[in-house]
Design a protein around this motif. Structure first.
Motif, PDB file in Angstrom:
ATOM      1  N   GLU A  30       0.827  -1.204   0.000  1.00  0.00           N
ATOM      2  CA  GLU A  30       0.000   0.000   0.000  1.00  0.00           C
ATOM      3  C   GLU A  30       0.866   1.261   0.000  1.00  0.00           C
ATOM      4  O   GLU A  30       1.975   1.263   0.527  1.00  0.00           O
ATOM      5  CB  GLU A  30      -0.925   0.039   1.218  1.00  0.00           C
ATOM      6  CG  GLU A  30      -2.144  -0.860   1.097  1.00  0.00           C
ATOM      7  CD  GLU A  30      -3.139  -0.620   2.216  1.00  0.00           C
ATOM      8  OE1 GLU A  30      -4.337  -0.797   1.973  1.00  0.00           O
ATOM      9  OE2 GLU A  30      -2.709  -0.253   3.334  1.00  0.00           O
ATOM     10  N   THR A  42      -8.215   3.274  -0.988  1.00  0.00           N
ATOM     11  CA  THR A  42      -8.919   2.255  -0.201  1.00  0.00           C
ATOM     12  C   THR A  42      -9.417   2.771   1.140  1.00  0.00           C
ATOM     13  O   THR A  42     -10.324   2.192   1.733  1.00  0.00           O
ATOM     14  CB  THR A  42      -7.998   1.048   0.051  1.00  0.00           C
ATOM     15  OG1 THR A  42      -6.818   1.489   0.758  1.00  0.00           O
ATOM     16  CG2 THR A  42      -7.575   0.405  -1.265  1.00  0.00           C
ATOM     17  N   LYS A  43      -8.818   3.877   1.621  1.00  0.00           N
ATOM     18  CA  LYS A  43      -9.223   4.411   2.924  1.00  0.00           C
ATOM     19  C   LYS A  43      -8.850   5.878   3.000  1.00  0.00           C
ATOM     20  O   LYS A  43      -7.811   6.291   2.486  1.00  0.00           O
ATOM     21  CB  LYS A  43      -8.542   3.642   4.060  1.00  0.00           C
ATOM     22  CG  LYS A  43      -8.982   4.075   5.458  1.00  0.00           C
ATOM     23  CD  LYS A  43      -8.302   3.245   6.535  1.00  0.00           C
ATOM     24  CE  LYS A  43      -8.724   3.677   7.929  1.00  0.00           C
ATOM     25  NZ  LYS A  43      -8.059   2.881   8.986  1.00  0.00           N
ATOM     26  N   TYR A  75      -4.655   9.297   2.856  1.00  0.00           N
ATOM     27  CA  TYR A  75      -5.247   8.414   1.851  1.00  0.00           C
ATOM     28  C   TYR A  75      -4.380   7.160   1.735  1.00  0.00           C
ATOM     29  O   TYR A  75      -3.175   7.255   1.479  1.00  0.00           O
ATOM     30  CB  TYR A  75      -5.307   9.088   0.488  1.00  0.00           C
ATOM     31  CG  TYR A  75      -6.056  10.395   0.432  1.00  0.00           C
ATOM     32  CD1 TYR A  75      -7.333  10.467  -0.119  1.00  0.00           C
ATOM     33  CD2 TYR A  75      -5.469  11.575   0.890  1.00  0.00           C
ATOM     34  CE1 TYR A  75      -8.015  11.682  -0.192  1.00  0.00           C
ATOM     35  CE2 TYR A  75      -6.151  12.790   0.820  1.00  0.00           C
ATOM     36  CZ  TYR A  75      -7.418  12.835   0.275  1.00  0.00           C
ATOM     37  OH  TYR A  75      -8.088  14.030   0.196  1.00  0.00           O
ATOM     38  N   ASP A  76      -4.986   5.990   1.923  1.00  0.00           N
ATOM     39  CA  ASP A  76      -4.295   4.743   1.653  1.00  0.00           C
ATOM     40  C   ASP A  76      -4.663   4.288   0.245  1.00  0.00           C
ATOM     41  O   ASP A  76      -5.835   4.333  -0.157  1.00  0.00           O
ATOM     42  CB  ASP A  76      -4.691   3.672   2.672  1.00  0.00           C
ATOM     43  CG  ASP A  76      -4.074   3.921   4.041  1.00  0.00           C
ATOM     44  OD1 ASP A  76      -3.175   4.773   4.136  1.00  0.00           O
ATOM     45  OD2 ASP A  76      -4.491   3.271   5.010  1.00  0.00           O
ATOM     46  N   GLN A 119      -5.821   2.653  -6.504  1.00  0.00           N
ATOM     47  CA  GLN A 119      -7.147   3.050  -6.040  1.00  0.00           C
ATOM     48  C   GLN A 119      -7.106   3.418  -4.565  1.00  0.00           C
ATOM     49  O   GLN A 119      -6.408   2.771  -3.772  1.00  0.00           O
ATOM     50  CB  GLN A 119      -8.155   1.915  -6.255  1.00  0.00           C
ATOM     51  CG  GLN A 119      -8.295   1.462  -7.700  1.00  0.00           C
ATOM     52  CD  GLN A 119      -8.842   2.549  -8.601  1.00  0.00           C
ATOM     53  OE1 GLN A 119      -9.784   3.267  -8.219  1.00  0.00           O
ATOM     54  NE2 GLN A 119      -8.288   2.678  -9.798  1.00  0.00           N
ATOM     55  N   ALA A 178      -4.043   1.323  -2.894  1.00  0.00           N
ATOM     56  CA  ALA A 178      -3.593   0.005  -3.336  1.00  0.00           C
ATOM     57  C   ALA A 178      -4.008  -0.183  -4.785  1.00  0.00           C
ATOM     58  O   ALA A 178      -5.160   0.102  -5.147  1.00  0.00           O
ATOM     59  CB  ALA A 178      -4.193  -1.096  -2.459  1.00  0.00           C
ATOM     60  N   ASP A 179      -3.080  -0.646  -5.610  1.00  0.00           N
ATOM     61  CA  ASP A 179      -3.353  -0.874  -7.039  1.00  0.00           C
ATOM     62  C   ASP A 179      -3.921   0.368  -7.713  1.00  0.00           C
ATOM     63  O   ASP A 179      -4.816   0.284  -8.572  1.00  0.00           O
ATOM     64  CB  ASP A 179      -4.310  -2.059  -7.222  1.00  0.00           C
ATOM     65  CG  ASP A 179      -3.745  -3.363  -6.685  1.00  0.00           C
ATOM     66  OD1 ASP A 179      -2.526  -3.564  -6.831  1.00  0.00           O
ATOM     67  OD2 ASP A 179      -4.517  -4.160  -6.114  1.00  0.00           O
TER      68      ASP A 179
END
Length: 262
Positions: free
Chosen positions: A128, A161-162, A153-154, A159, A156-157
């Motif tokens: 991440e 996610t959080k 902002y987290d 996008q 992944a790929d």
């Protein structure tokens, strides 16, 4: 190969980060790092021993002695030769309350880091990315050193996610890089930012995208798409008398911490 310097634990960011001699200045500056300031504060003001200071800062007593001697020489140089004293930079992290049993009564009385209000930022997942944006009312806040919130902002790929908004709890520019590093932030998006903070971020391995304006969410989406408009030469020196146009907006002109010696 030299062993890397151990990150020094400090209680809080200095309330005043600039002192200017009244009268005719010699035009030179002395930079006291935040960890050197902390050593002076604890030994000369709080009357801790070098051993107690070392335990509080999570470093060796020898390191404390070296920092103390360097700090006193810098303060003396400023006073005797009429040099502006700046407090910024250094290799340190903010205390999260875990060292409270080392503190004296005065520190325990004023420390708000053990009252259960610490915000929970979980560790990143494998692979991440974590992006932080200086944040105010949905917009990218325009002075890194005075930001009261970060939006995290987290990713992944590619996008998000959080998302999470984190209060800085009054931390100033010197401590914010440590705060971001402790939250495992990889990338910072912000408006204006001073040179010392840029150095601290680089030392923490945090990539900087400054000079960004507009909506925070839009900025992150543009970054992920490779379309973020930013200024690689961004600067915001709030110790000076002015700012380059376009590099420092919003609240940057408010010198909240400086002391003109009046």
């Amino acid at each position: 190969m030299a062993r890397p310097s151990r990150c020094r634990r400090i209680c809080t960011e200095p309330a005043y980060d600039s002192f200017v001699p009244e009268g005719i200045s010699c035009g030179e500056q002395v930079i006291l790092t935040v960890d050197e300031y902390e050593v002076i504060r604890m030994i000369d003001l709080e009357k801790l021993t070098h051993e107690q200071c070392a335990r509080q800062m999570d470093i060796s007593r020898t390191t404390v002695t070296e920092a103390y001697e360097a700090a006193r020489e810098k303060v003396a140089d400023s006073i005797v030769h009429g040099k502006q004293l700046l407090i910024e930079g250094g290799n340190y992290r903010l205390c999260d309350g875990s060292a409270i049993h080392f503190c004296q009564r005065k520190c325990r009385k004023h420390c708000g880091k053990t009252d259960g209000t610490k915000q929970d930022v979980q560790m990143k997942g494998a692979g991440e990315m974590r992006i932080a944006v200086t944040f105010e009312n949905g917009e990218v806040f325009q002075h890194f050193g005075h930001t009261e919130q970060f939006k995290i902002y987290d990713v992944a790929d590619g996008q998000i996610t959080k998302e999470q908004v984190i209060d800085t709890n009054g931390s100033g520019h010197g401590a914010l890089s440590g705060l971001l590093g402790g939250m495992e932030v990889d990338t910072l998006i912000c408006g204006g930012i001073g040179y010392g903070a840029q150095v601290a971020l680089a030392e923490a391995g945090i990539r900087l995208y400054g000079g960004v304006t507009g909506n925070a969410d839009d900025a992150v989406r543009a970054f992920l798409a490779g379309d973020l408009a930013y200024d690689p030469e961004v600067q915001c020196d709030h110790h000076g008398h002015g700012h380059e146009e376009g590099h420092c907006q919003g609240h940057c002109g408010e010198n909240k911490h400086g002391c003109a010696g009046n």
